[in-house]
Design an enzyme around this catalytic site. Structure first.
Site: not given
Ligand SMILES: Cc1ncc(COP(=O)(O)O)c(C=O)c1O
Length: 327
Positions: A5, A222
């Site tokens: 994702k 800055y």
């Molecule tokens: C529902 C769910 N599963 C798995 C993950 C993976 O988490 P991580 O990147 O900490 O392994 C996430 C990440 O936000 C998540 O929202």
């Protein structure tokens, strides 16, 4: 199940999914649109939509693209029942074990489970997400574990999934058939006890574009935030918050310059950062600079910027040129 994702945590969802494809059984994304992009790129493996459908159109896409879907709330059920073919669907029912972000409550679980079964959805996977997996012994994690255990006992041995990176690395004893790592796939260390064989996937690199020699007492950048405690050589590097480098990086944040670690000095600008190379006299215009990667861990830099490596990875902007290198 590899979490790709948010554009594979900023690494590029399509090249990452193609690379990971031989090694994983499925992918996970947050939204249907992300899954659609992967399908268009030729990814044929199962793709779970972690937030499920937002509306009827999403449910139709889930059916059309043969996606797997999470269900986190009762309001999504009619969309699934109406638009998905139960025999070919794969539904993941999300249980809220204590994070209170998404998921149905334990009290609603038996009813929703029966509704899915009665609608013809078989082999529903039960999933949950941990709020504080980095602290396996925290009261919150202990509570979520007990809720999870109770839910698994209440159902006829469902397929289950609970673990993210921190929970996997921390070896949290929570039963489940699927693990859902994200951050660790990209070499991120989400635990207090680092795993040494995780290697960073992303390197943010640049080179020195200019060098200034300044007297003791002069300031840099800055707001004049950093004042030279001695006559200093200051290298300017053309990377700034417009590229995704964290603006809140403090004086002293580590920067790798041609084999040496040097301190960032002065405020991060939109297009540039300044680095104290006084102790590295061989550094010159064109010397290689690593902002994060093999030598400067993204988690260490994140700490120096009061943030987490997840945000650095995902907030790389479209400006830096990208090269994907196969190892
Ligand atoms: C529902 C769910 N599963 C798995 C993950 C993976 O988490 P991580 O990147 O900490 O392994 C996430 C990440 O936000 C998540 O929202």
């Amino acid at each position: 199940m590899a979490c790709v994702k948010a554009d594979a945590y900023g690494h590029g969802a399509i090249p990452c999914a193609k690379t990971l494809s031989p090694w994983v059984d499925a992918f996970a994304v947050a939204h249907v649109e992300e899954a659609e992009n992967l399908r268009e790129a030729g990814i044929e493996q199962p793709i779970l939509v972690l937030e499920g459908p937002f509306d009827v159109a999403d449910a139709q896409k889930i059916e059309e693209l043969a996606l797997w879907t999470a269900v986190h709330s009762e309001h999504q059920l009619p969309w699934l029942v109406e638009h998905l073919t139960p025999a070919t669907s794969n539904v993941w029912l999300k249980l809220d074990t204590g994070m209170h972000r998404l998921g149905i409550g334990a009290e609603a679980l038996p009813v929703v489970w029966s509704q899915l079964t009665e609608a013809g959805f078989q082999d529903t996977v039960l999933m949950t997400h941990l709020a504080f997996a980095e602290q396996g012994d925290s009261a919150l994690t202990q509570y979520q574990k007990s809720q999870w255990r109770a839910a698994l006992e209440a159902l006829p041995s469902p397929t289950a999934s609970a673990l993210n990176s921190a929970a996997i690395v921390g070896e949290l004893p929570m039963s489940g058939d699927w693990v859902r790592p994200g951050y660790m796939l990209y070499g991120g260390q989400s635990c207090t006890h680092p795993v040494t064989d995780l290697r960073p996937v992303m390197t943010l690199s640049s080179e020195i574009m200019a060098i200034r020699h300044i007297p003791q007492g002069d300031s840099v950048g800055y707001g004049g935030r950093w004042i030279a405690p001695r006559p200093s050589h200051i290298a300017t590097v053309p990377v700034g918050y417009g590229d995704g480098y964290p603006r809140h990086a403090t004086n002293g944040a580590p920067v790798w310059v041609d084999g040496y670690e040097c301190p960032l000095v002065g405020r991060v600008s939109m297009d540039m950062v300044t680095v104290d190379i006084t102790d590295h006299p061989n550094a010159t215009i064109g010397s290689a600079v690593e902002l994060w990667g093999e030598h400067i861990s993204i988690d260490r830099l994140a700490q120096a910027a009061d943030t987490i490596g997840y945000t650095l990875m995902t907030q790389i902007s479209s400006r830096p040129a990208r090269r994907w290198i196969d190892h």
